[in-house]
Design an enzyme around this catalytic site. Sequence first.
Site, short mmCIF file in Angstrom:
data_model
loop_
_atom_site.label_atom_id
_atom_site.label_comp_id
_atom_site.label_asym_id
_atom_site.label_seq_id
_atom_site.Cartn_x
_atom_site.Cartn_y
_atom_site.Cartn_z
N CYS A 188 0.80 -1.10 -0.16
CA CYS A 188 0.10 0.06 0.00
C CYS A 188 0.75 1.14 0.12
CB CYS A 188 -1.03 0.12 1.28
SG CYS A 188 -1.78 1.67 1.56
N CYS B 262 0.77 -3.90 -21.91
CA CYS B 262 1.80 -4.56 -22.65
C CYS B 262 1.59 -5.94 -22.84
CB CYS B 262 3.11 -4.23 -21.80
SG CYS B 262 3.59 -2.22 -21.88
N LYS B 263 1.53 -6.04 -24.33
CA LYS B 263 1.32 -7.67 -24.65
C LYS B 263 2.56 -7.80 -25.91
CE LYS B 263 -2.01 -7.79 -21.48
NZ LYS B 263 -1.94 -8.58 -20.25
N PRO B 264 2.42 -9.16 -26.11
CA PRO B 264 3.20 -9.33 -27.40
C PRO B 264 2.42 -8.46 -28.60
CG PRO B 264 3.25 -11.31 -26.17
CD PRO B 264 2.22 -10.51 -25.34
N GLY B 265 3.35 -7.78 -29.26
CA GLY B 265 3.02 -7.22 -30.41
C GLY B 265 1.92 -5.98 -30.26
#
Length: 278
Positions: A121, A261-264
């Site tokens: 926290c 944020c993910k692949p691609g």
Amino acid sequence: MNNILSEEVLNVTDFTTSRQLTLWKREDLQSSQLDDVAEEVPVALVYNGISHVVMMASPKDLTHFAMGFSLSEGIIDSPREIYGMDVVPSCNGLEVQIDLSSRRFMGLKARRRALAGRTGCGVCGVEQLNDIGKPVQPLPFSQTFNLGNLDRALKHLNDFQPTSKLTGCTHAAAWVMPSGELAGGHEDVGRHVALDKLLGRRAMEGEEWRQGAALVSSRASYEMVQKSAMCGVEILFAVSAATTLAVEVAERCNLTLVGFCKPGRATIYTHPQRLIAD
């Protein structure tokens, strides 16, 4: 002081505990079996003999946590203002005993506040709404990052989460080099603590970790943005979303904030000029 844990402390800093649990599956009857549970202990940061804060944390990499917390909370401006640290057991948890410069200790006493430690926290114990948020100098625009290299970092983020693989219970924070390689990372039951560990490690590593960005496995709250900015991090990647206040703080302090944020793919919330899209 030294940074070496005594045998007694090492014995209590195993990162997981095996417990007898009841497992339920739809196709089976209930059964009892051993399973791994992430450790969570009270960690007190004690500056020159005075306890300043108690946080719930994973009992690992605590000198990095103490350094990162000290920097991200504005207690110090430089690692040189901490002369030494010891991690010692206490009756109910662990203490990081910090030898702080006299000048910084006087400043700490002047603004000392009691924080009630809850897992990760960032505003526990803040006495007034006006106390939320610290003045942060606007960041320079000295860093760039090619988004084409982000997939490499995401692929290897789990490498720094061995406890999460066992328990599904921890967050990670890692330092991404411009190439997309992960220079190092830390995990903790609290996302803010994981980030503080990373920021402390970065400060102690020196010039090798100047270039690049921070990557966290959690959402990006305003505290995560503020901690990053306080430590001079210009780019923050988060696997999950960002909050409205995080976006406002990032905009104000010139931090490039990127979520989902993910692949691609990724969602750029603020200051996209640091990012190169190939």
